[in-house]
Design an enzyme around this catalytic site. Structure first.
Site, PDB file in Angstrom:
ATOM      1  N   LYS A  83       0.862  -1.182   0.000  1.00 25.39           N
ATOM      2  CA  LYS A  83       0.000   0.000   0.000  1.00 25.39           C
ATOM      3  C   LYS A  83       0.896   1.228   0.000  1.00 25.39           C
ATOM      4  O   LYS A  83       2.067   1.159   0.401  1.00 25.39           O
ATOM      5  CB  LYS A  83      -0.890   0.030   1.252  1.00 25.39           C
ATOM      6  CG  LYS A  83      -2.158   0.845   1.109  1.00 25.39           C
ATOM      7  CD  LYS A  83      -3.241   0.112   0.342  1.00 25.39           C
ATOM      8  CE  LYS A  83      -4.555   0.860   0.384  1.00 25.39           C
ATOM      9  NZ  LYS A  83      -5.651   0.088  -0.213  1.00 25.39           N
ATOM     10  N   GLY A 183     -20.939   6.195   4.816  1.00 27.00           N
ATOM     11  CA  GLY A 183     -20.041   6.589   3.739  1.00 27.00           C
ATOM     12  C   GLY A 183     -20.666   6.358   2.380  1.00 27.00           C
ATOM     13  O   GLY A 183     -20.905   5.213   1.992  1.00 27.00           O
ATOM     14  N   LEU A 184     -20.943   7.443   1.665  1.00 23.92           N
ATOM     15  CA  LEU A 184     -21.567   7.355   0.347  1.00 23.92           C
ATOM     16  C   LEU A 184     -20.597   7.826  -0.730  1.00 23.92           C
ATOM     17  O   LEU A 184     -20.935   8.579  -1.627  1.00 23.92           O
ATOM     18  CB  LEU A 184     -22.853   8.194   0.317  1.00 23.92           C
ATOM     19  CG  LEU A 184     -23.960   7.715   1.261  1.00 23.92           C
ATOM     20  CD1 LEU A 184     -25.093   8.730   1.326  1.00 23.92           C
ATOM     21  CD2 LEU A 184     -24.496   6.356   0.805  1.00 23.92           C
ATOM     22  N   GLY A 185     -19.365   7.358  -0.605  1.00 25.85           N
ATOM     23  CA  GLY A 185     -18.344   7.693  -1.583  1.00 25.85           C
ATOM     24  C   GLY A 185     -18.382   6.760  -2.762  1.00 25.85           C
ATOM     25  O   GLY A 185     -19.439   6.249  -3.156  1.00 25.85           O
ATOM     26  N   LYS A 186     -17.190   6.482  -3.310  1.00 23.83           N
ATOM     27  CA  LYS A 186     -17.112   5.708  -4.550  1.00 23.83           C
ATOM     28  C   LYS A 186     -17.742   4.325  -4.418  1.00 23.83           C
ATOM     29  O   LYS A 186     -18.431   3.858  -5.325  1.00 23.83           O
ATOM     30  CB  LYS A 186     -15.643   5.584  -4.971  1.00 23.83           C
ATOM     31  CG  LYS A 186     -15.019   6.913  -5.388  1.00 23.83           C
ATOM     32  CD  LYS A 186     -13.616   6.723  -5.955  1.00 23.83           C
ATOM     33  CE  LYS A 186     -12.608   6.371  -4.901  1.00 23.83           C
ATOM     34  NZ  LYS A 186     -11.225   6.323  -5.448  1.00 23.83           N
ATOM     35  N   VAL A 187     -17.507   3.650  -3.291  1.00 26.86           N
ATOM     36  CA  VAL A 187     -18.038   2.297  -3.102  1.00 26.86           C
ATOM     37  C   VAL A 187     -19.445   2.324  -2.525  1.00 26.86           C
ATOM     38  O   VAL A 187     -20.335   1.601  -2.979  1.00 26.86           O
ATOM     39  CB  VAL A 187     -17.106   1.472  -2.195  1.00 26.86           C
ATOM     40  CG1 VAL A 187     -17.688   0.084  -1.942  1.00 26.86           C
ATOM     41  CG2 VAL A 187     -15.724   1.363  -2.814  1.00 26.86           C
ATOM     42  N   GLY A 188     -19.655   3.158  -1.514  1.00 34.65           N
ATOM     43  CA  GLY A 188     -20.953   3.214  -0.849  1.00 34.65           C
ATOM     44  C   GLY A 188     -22.110   3.465  -1.791  1.00 34.65           C
ATOM     45  O   GLY A 188     -23.198   2.917  -1.621  1.00 34.65           O
TER      46      GLY A 188
END
Length: 360
Positions: A83, A183-188
Site C-alpha cells: 500500500k 459513507g456514500l463515496g465511490k463504493v458506498g
C-alpha cells in the site's frame, strides 16, 4: 529527483520493505509499504490524504499494506500485499508533476509493488502515474485498463453481506433488512444500489454534503442521518462501514444494535480485541479484507488483460469465501477475523514455500 529512503528491517515493522519518498519541488511526500511478496508482487492502492503527522501516515500505510497481503491471499490472487500513502490534501497539492514524480518512485521498485486507486486517488490519476511507471492498475478503459474498481468492490461487499445474512438469518438476501451505510463515496454509492435492488431498507450518512445531496436526488427512499454516531445507534440489522478505517472501537461496539457488520472500509477494527467485543455481543463481523476484495480482484485482472465478466465472476466468489470463513469460525470456536487470518496465513505459507523450489 528527490529524497528516497528505505528500511528492510522486518523486526521493526513486520514488513519486507518500507519506502519513504520525497520530491520537494512538487510537494510530494509519500510512503510505500510492502508487507509481503510471498505470493507475488505486492498490490495495493495509493491513498492521498491530509494526515495530521508523518507518524499517522506511516501507521496507516503499515496497517493497510498488511491488510492487502491477507486480502489478496484470501481472494486467491498470486499477489502479495502493499500500500502507499501520499501525505497532503489532494485538493490543494495534487498535480500532474507530483503524480508523475510519485510514479517514478513506484518504477524504481522494479515491479515489487503495483499501485492502484484508493481514497483521494482516481482512475485519471492512475493514467498520469502510468506515464512514469509500468506498475499501475486501475487505469481508464481508454488506456487499456479496468476503469473504476469501486464497481466490483461494492459487488463483493454485497456478496459478503449476503453470506453473513445467510449465516445469521438462514437466507442469502438482505430483503426486508434495514442496512446502515456509513459513507456514500465511490463504493458506498454502488452498494446502496445493490441493497435497494435486493429489497433492503437503507439508512445512510456521510460527512460530505455533496454525497448527501446525491443520495437525496438519486435514491430519495434512503433515510439520511446526521452522523455515524446516530447511524450506529439506529435500529438497523446490518452496519456497513464504507469510509475510513477504525470504524469499530470500544465506544462503537457497545452502541451497535446491528446483528451483522459487513462493509467496504479497510481496517475496520480499531485495535486487536475488538473482534472479541463483537462476538461477545453476538454481532457477526464479516472481515473487511474478505468482503471488500472485489476491487483488488478487478485491478489484478487488469494485469493479465482485463475481462470484466471474468473479474465479476471472481468477485462473486467472495460469497463462497465468506461462507467458508464463517463456517470455520464456528467449527474452531473463534471470531471470523481469526478464522480469516488463519486461512490467509496458511495460503501465504503453503504457496510462498514453493519459491524455495528453484528452477533452471
Amino acid at each position: 529527483m528527490g529524497v528516497f529512503a528505505t528500511t528492510d528491517d522486518p523486526e521493526s515493522t513486520g514488513h519486507e520493505q518500507v519506502v519513504f519518498c520525497q520530491d520537494k519541488q512538487t510537494g510530494l511526500k509519500a510512503i510505500i509499504g510492502i508487507y509481503s511478496t510471498a505470493l507475488g508482487p505486492a498490490l495495493g492502492g495509493t491513498r492521498f490524504y491530509p494526515y495530521d503527522s508523518e507518524e499517522a501516515a506511516l501507521a496507516d500505510v503499515l496497517d493497510l499494506s498488511r491488510g492487502m497481503a491477507y486480502k489478496n491471499a484470501l481472494a486467491g490472487l498470486d499477489l502479495g500485499g502493499g500500500k502507499a500513502v501520499i501525505w497532503g490534501d489532494p485538493e490543494q497539492i495534487k498535480s500532474e508533476a507530483l503524480l508523475r514524480a510519485y510514479g517514478r518512485f513506484v518504477e524504481s521498485l522494479s515491479g515489487r509493488y503495483y499501485t492502484a486507486c484508493d481514497v483521494g486517488t482516481y482512475v485519471a490519476d492512475m493514467d498520469v502515474i502510468a506515464r512514469e511507471t509500468r506498475y499501475v492498475t486501475g487505469r481508464s478503459v481508454e488506456h487499456g485498463g479496468a476503469g473504476d474498481s469501486s464497481i466490483l468492490t461494492a459487488w463483493g461487499v454485497f456478496q459478503g453481506m449476503r453470506a453473513a445474512a445467510e449465516h445469521v438469518w438462514g437466507v442469502p438476501t438482505l430483503h426486508g433488512k434495514r442496512v446502515g451505510v456509513a459513507g456514500l463515496g465511490k463504493v458506498g454509492r454502488y452498494l446502496v444500489g445493490h441493497l435497494l435492488d435486493d429489497g433492503a431498507e437503507v439508512v445512510a450518512t456521510d460527512v460530505n454534503p455533496r454525497a448527501l445531496d446525491w443520495a437525496r436526488t438519486t435514491h430519495p427512499q434512503v433515510t439520511l442521518l446526521d452522523d455515524v454516531t446516530a447511524l450506529v445507534a439506529a435500529d438497523i440489522d446490518v452496519y456497513a462501514p464504507c469510509a475510513l478505517g477504525g470504524a469499530l472501537d470500544d465506544d462503537t461496539v457497545p452502541a451497535l444494535r446491528a446483528k451483522v457488520v459487513a462493509g467496504a472500509a479497510n481496517n475496520q477494527l480499531a485495535h486487536p480485541g475488538v473482534e472479541k467485543l463483537l462476538a461477545d455481543r453476538g454481532i457477526l463481523y464479516a472481515p473487511d479484507y474478505v468482503v471488500n476484495a472485489g476491487g483488488v480482484i478487478q485491478v489484478a485482472d487488469e494485469i493479465e488483460g482485463f475481462d470484466f465478466d471474468r473479474a465479476k465472476l471472481r468477485a462473486t466468489r467472495i460469497y463462497d469465501t465468506t461462507r467458508e470463513i464463517l463456517r470455520l469460525a464456528d467449527s474452531d470456536g473463534v471470531p471470523p477475523a481469526v478464522a480469516a487470518d488463519r486461512l490467509a496465513e496458511r495460503r501465504m505459507a503453503e504457496i510462498g514455500r514453493l519459491r524455495t523450489i528453484h528452477l533452471r
